[in-house]
Design an enzyme around this catalytic site. Structure first.
Site, PDB file in Angstrom:
ATOM      1  N   ARG A  45      -4.176  -3.817  15.072  1.00 23.99           N
ATOM      2  CA  ARG A  45      -4.442  -2.890  14.401  1.00 23.99           C
ATOM      3  C   ARG A  45      -3.652  -1.934  14.046  1.00 23.99           C
ATOM      4  O   ARG A  45      -2.789  -1.545  14.977  1.00 23.99           O
ATOM      5  CB  ARG A  45      -6.013  -2.445  14.411  1.00 23.99           C
ATOM      6  N   SER A 154      -2.165  -4.790  21.026  1.00 27.28           N
ATOM      7  CA  SER A 154      -2.075  -6.199  21.186  1.00 27.28           C
ATOM      8  C   SER A 154      -2.931  -6.449  22.562  1.00 27.28           C
ATOM      9  O   SER A 154      -3.562  -7.743  22.677  1.00 27.28           O
ATOM     10  CB  SER A 154      -0.384  -6.439  21.893  1.00 27.28           C
ATOM     11  N   ASP A 198     -10.218  -0.228  19.032  1.00 26.24           N
ATOM     12  CA  ASP A 198      -9.450  -1.357  18.725  1.00 26.24           C
ATOM     13  C   ASP A 198     -10.201  -2.671  18.547  1.00 26.24           C
ATOM     14  O   ASP A 198      -9.900  -3.708  17.858  1.00 26.24           O
ATOM     15  CB  ASP A 198      -8.394  -1.571  20.025  1.00 26.24           C
ATOM     16  N   LYS A 242       0.056   1.181  28.618  1.00 27.36           N
ATOM     17  CA  LYS A 242      -1.046   2.190  28.883  1.00 27.36           C
ATOM     18  C   LYS A 242      -1.755   2.158  30.462  1.00 27.36           C
ATOM     19  O   LYS A 242      -2.048   3.078  30.625  1.00 27.36           O
ATOM     20  CB  LYS A 242      -2.073   2.285  27.707  1.00 27.36           C
TER      21      LYS A 242
HETATM   22  P1  ADP Z   1      -0.834  -2.081  23.188  1.00 24.88           P
HETATM   23  O1  ADP Z   1      -0.475  -0.913  22.337  1.00 24.88           O
HETATM   24  O2  ADP Z   1      -0.038  -3.195  22.486  1.00 24.88           O
HETATM   25  O3  ADP Z   1      -2.403  -2.364  23.027  1.00 24.88           O
HETATM   26  P2  ADP Z   1      -1.272  -1.929  25.964  1.00 24.88           P
HETATM   27  O4  ADP Z   1      -0.305  -1.132  26.877  1.00 24.88           O
HETATM   28  O5  ADP Z   1      -2.280  -1.531  25.874  1.00 24.88           O
HETATM   29  O6  ADP Z   1      -0.515  -1.989  24.383  1.00 24.88           O
HETATM   30  O7  ADP Z   1      -0.832  -3.525  26.302  1.00 24.88           O
HETATM   31  C1  ADP Z   1       0.200  -4.137  26.507  1.00 24.88           C
HETATM   32  C2  ADP Z   1       0.033  -5.527  27.243  1.00 24.88           C
HETATM   33  O8  ADP Z   1      -0.595  -6.575  26.637  1.00 24.88           O
HETATM   34  C3  ADP Z   1       1.498  -6.258  27.508  1.00 24.88           C
HETATM   35  O9  ADP Z   1       2.245  -5.393  28.472  1.00 24.88           O
HETATM   36  C4  ADP Z   1       1.150  -7.322  28.164  1.00 24.88           C
HETATM   37  O10 ADP Z   1       0.764  -7.563  29.491  1.00 24.88           O
HETATM   38  C5  ADP Z   1      -0.284  -7.671  27.394  1.00 24.88           C
HETATM   39  N1  ADP Z   1       0.042  -8.565  25.959  1.00 24.88           N
HETATM   40  C6  ADP Z   1       0.209  -8.191  24.780  1.00 24.88           C
HETATM   41  N2  ADP Z   1       0.459  -9.061  23.857  1.00 24.88           N
HETATM   42  C7  ADP Z   1       0.614  -9.997  24.870  1.00 24.88           C
HETATM   43  C8  ADP Z   1       1.039 -11.665  24.391  1.00 24.88           C
HETATM   44  N3  ADP Z   1       1.479 -12.060  23.363  1.00 24.88           N
HETATM   45  N4  ADP Z   1       1.238 -12.543  25.540  1.00 24.88           N
HETATM   46  C9  ADP Z   1       0.764 -12.253  26.635  1.00 24.88           C
HETATM   47  N5  ADP Z   1       0.737 -10.769  26.933  1.00 24.88           N
HETATM   48  C10 ADP Z   1       0.495  -9.904  26.055  1.00 24.88           C
HETATM   49  P1  NG1 Z   2      -3.489   1.323  22.366  1.00 28.10           P
HETATM   50  O1  NG1 Z   2      -2.531   2.100  21.697  1.00 28.10           O
HETATM   51  O2  NG1 Z   2      -3.753  -0.030  21.468  1.00 28.10           O
HETATM   52  O3  NG1 Z   2      -3.516   1.079  23.684  1.00 28.10           O
HETATM   53  C1  NG1 Z   2      -5.418   3.061  22.742  1.00 28.10           C
HETATM   54  C2  NG1 Z   2      -7.004   2.923  22.975  1.00 28.10           C
HETATM   55  C3  NG1 Z   2      -8.016   3.184  21.717  1.00 28.10           C
HETATM   56  C4  NG1 Z   2      -7.728   4.755  21.284  1.00 28.10           C
HETATM   57  C5  NG1 Z   2      -6.194   4.967  21.217  1.00 28.10           C
HETATM   58  C6  NG1 Z   2      -5.703   6.329  20.876  1.00 28.10           C
HETATM   59  C7  NG1 Z   2      -7.584   0.999  24.385  1.00 28.10           C
HETATM   60  C8  NG1 Z   2      -8.009  -0.128  24.495  1.00 28.10           C
HETATM   61  N1  NG1 Z   2      -7.221   1.648  23.295  1.00 28.10           N
HETATM   62  O4  NG1 Z   2      -5.078   2.334  21.893  1.00 28.10           O
HETATM   63  O5  NG1 Z   2      -9.348   3.385  22.125  1.00 28.10           O
HETATM   64  O6  NG1 Z   2      -8.170   5.522  22.287  1.00 28.10           O
HETATM   65  O7  NG1 Z   2      -5.409   4.455  22.517  1.00 28.10           O
HETATM   66  O8  NG1 Z   2      -6.322   6.666  19.480  1.00 28.10           O
HETATM   67  O9  NG1 Z   2      -7.762   1.742  25.508  1.00 28.10           O
HETATM   68 MG    MG Z   3      -3.960  -1.414  24.210  1.00 29.92          MG
END
Ligand code: ADP
Ligand code: NG1
Ligand code: MG
Length: 489
Positions: A45, A154, A198, A242
């Site tokens: 998203r 993701s 999300d 994160k």
């Molecule tokens: P985002 O903003 O994309 O949600 P996060 O830090 O919350 O970022 O999560 C990212 C993590 O999700 C990556 O470091 C990885 O561990 C996992 N991830 C995302 N996409 C994939 C994928 N296609 N295959 C395996 N792991 C993934």
């Molecule tokens: P991303 O950037 O996808 O990790 C996070 C939080 C959301 C929201 C946004 C900031 C999770 C899974 N997602 O998103 O709930 O707080 O940051 O608006 O914790």
């Molecule tokens: Mg995330």
């Protein structure tokens, strides 16, 4: 889950005949020696506005992307989980899934979650829902095309896809809102205290409109976007996982502490229930503007020490840690409360303004507040330029607040925002920040020029990457629909 897509359950459709599905199926067969039985697809998203306020109880305005996590799955007759990824940088994983307690979500030596931990979060959530009663298992193979750690969610797409796959394999019917809430809860096993935006958009998204998402109860209302508006996503080339740092949780707990202090000072903390800034607003029956004034009144300092907070709340340090802090924020000694609370209340005002100006909900193509809504759920052209300016200014305001008050931007993100301004395009960081992407609002007729401008001035000049590579980092996007299951019927 629904077989026609019309109900409130996740739609079940026939397996699409495309190259990506064929490749994933082939990979699955290579890995497991048998065919997959079904597929689940969960989109990423982009949040248009309303950043870092979902966990404070305020509405947000995201839309689903075309980019998604696709999982191929087959059912095993023993309670085991076998995980593969088409990308060989992600290692294989296998574990027993007899009960929730079997599932330990441990990070690597640097505190970064292993990729399969996100799958485990979803599986643990499903097991909890099933009350641990499970005799069968799952083989899954993941194919993800959402840029990871980039604010496009993701992680939640992966958690939600895993949860959905296991629930579907167990034949559990769940409404979209129930599964979204379950996935929001179980993603917290990764260590971050996210708000649920999300997972909500992943399941409740609809084609061609953004969604205004409200909480308790979870609800999504379609929002029309101006017909002349294009939304462009551009990657800053900085990634931020994160769950690998305490940046995210620090902001969450700073908001909780700010809420509790305002409630205490305003004489509204009569019980222990207040933990979010929106709960304080509700309790005081104030407007958001009133709340901004109360922040200045009750949180005048730039920085608060742990001791000062304990004094105001009349608790000792142990109680403070137990009730308000998380394992990865326990050791913190100083907190920024005014800045965080101001961001939250002012961002919540911007969301309301954005929604109002965007014009109305897509109900049945009716004209509301002067802006018509066509069959695609977008506004008619009328005052399009004005609307784009108004919405754009709100997005710029959001970015500056995230940069200065919330301190979750990154030099590359700020640079992208500034380069966009050279073309009079408003933009903001999207998602949690500290890297990741910007979302820009651009008149449709300007999109190609705008993308060329970013390519030239950010990707080529600033980041030294060539033009063909730059193309994969910047794209225009339209709202996609939510999660679905594919099955050969
Ligand atoms: P985002 O903003 O994309 O949600 P996060 O830090 O919350 O970022 O999560 C990212 C993590 O999700 C990556 O470091 C990885 O561990 C996992 N991830 C995302 N996409 C994939 C994928 N296609 N295959 C395996 N792991 C993934
Ligand atoms: P991303 O950037 O996808 O990790 C996070 C939080 C959301 C929201 C946004 C900031 C999770 C899974 N997602 O998103 O709930 O707080 O940051 O608006 O914790
Ligand atoms: Mg995330």
């Amino acid at each position: 889950m629904s077989a026609n897509g019309a109900s409130d359950e996740v739609p079940i459709r026939g397996i699409p005949n495309n190259e990506r599905i064929s490749r994933l199926k082939e990979h699955f067969i290579q890995e497991f020696g048998n065919d997959p039985l079904f597929f689940v697809r969960v989109p990423g998203r982009v949040n248009l506005i309303g950043e870092h306020i979902d966990y404070c109880g305020y509405p947000v305005l995201p839309m689903a992307l075309e980019q998604d996590i696709l999982i191929a799955a087959a059912i095993l007759n023993k309670p085991e989980l076998h995980v593969r990824n088409v990308n060989n940088k992600y290692s294989n994983y296998v574990t027993e899934i007899k009960s929730c307690e079997d599932i330990n979500i441990i990070s690597d030596h640097n505190g970064k979650p292993f990729w399969y931990n996100y799958v485990l979060c979803g599986v643990k959530g499903a097991l909890e829902f099933l009350d641990g009663k499970i005799t069968s298992g799952l083989q899954v193979c993941v194919d993800g095309i959402i840029p990871p750690a980039s604010g496009l969610s993701s992680s939640s797409a992966l958690v939600s896809a895993a949860c959905l796959a296991l629930l579907y394999a167990q034949n559990v019917p769940l409404s979209k809102t129930d599964i979204a809430s379950l996935c929001a809860k179980c993603e917290r096993y990764i260590g971050t205290q996210g708000g649920g935006m999300d997972q909500a958009i992943a399941f409740l998204a609809e084609k061609n409109c953004a969604q205004y998402i409200t909480w308790q109860p979870l609800n999504a209302t379609p929002v029309a976007l101006p017909e002349n508006a294009a939304f462009v996503v551009a990657h800053s080339l900085a990634e931020a996982n994160k769950a690998a740092t305490n940046d995210f949780n620090r902001r969450v707990i700073e908001c909780r502490l700010a809420a509790k202090i305002i409630a205490t000072c305003a004489g509204a903390a009569t019980d222990n229930k207040i933990i979010t800034l929106s709960q304080v607003q509700n309790k005081l029956d104030n407007t958001l503007e009133d709340m901004v004034n109360l922040v200045h009144k009750y949180l005048p300092k730039e920085l608060y020490t742990k001791e000062e907070i304990c004094d105001i709340l009349n608790v000792n340090e142990e109680e403070l840690e137990q009730f308000y802090l998380t394992p990865n924020t326990k050791h913190l000694t100083e907190f920024k409360l005014k800045q965080r609370a101001l961001h939250v209340y002012e961002e919540a005002i911007r969301v309301e303004d954005f929604r109002k100006h965007c014009s109305q909900t897509v109900s049945n193509g009716t004209k509301v507040n002067g802006y018509g809504v066509n069959g695609n759920g977008s506004c008619e052209n009328g005052d399009a330029k004005d609307i784009i300016d108004v919405l754009g200014n709100l997005m710029s305001g959001s970015h500056h607040s995230l940069k200065d008050l919330y301190e979750c931007s990154h030099d590359n993100l700020d640079h992208l925002v500034n380069i966009s301004k050279e073309m009079n395009v408003h933009s903001r960081l999207t998602g949690a920040g500290w890297g990741g992407c910007i979302i820009a609002l651009c008149p449709k007729e300007k999109v190609d020029k705008y993308i060329d401008h970013l390519t030239e001035n950010f990707y080529i000049k600033h980041c030294n990457i060539d033009k063909s590579q730059a193309k994969s980092y910047v794209f225009a996007t339209t709202p996609n629909h939510g999660a679905e299951i594919y099955l050969n019927k």
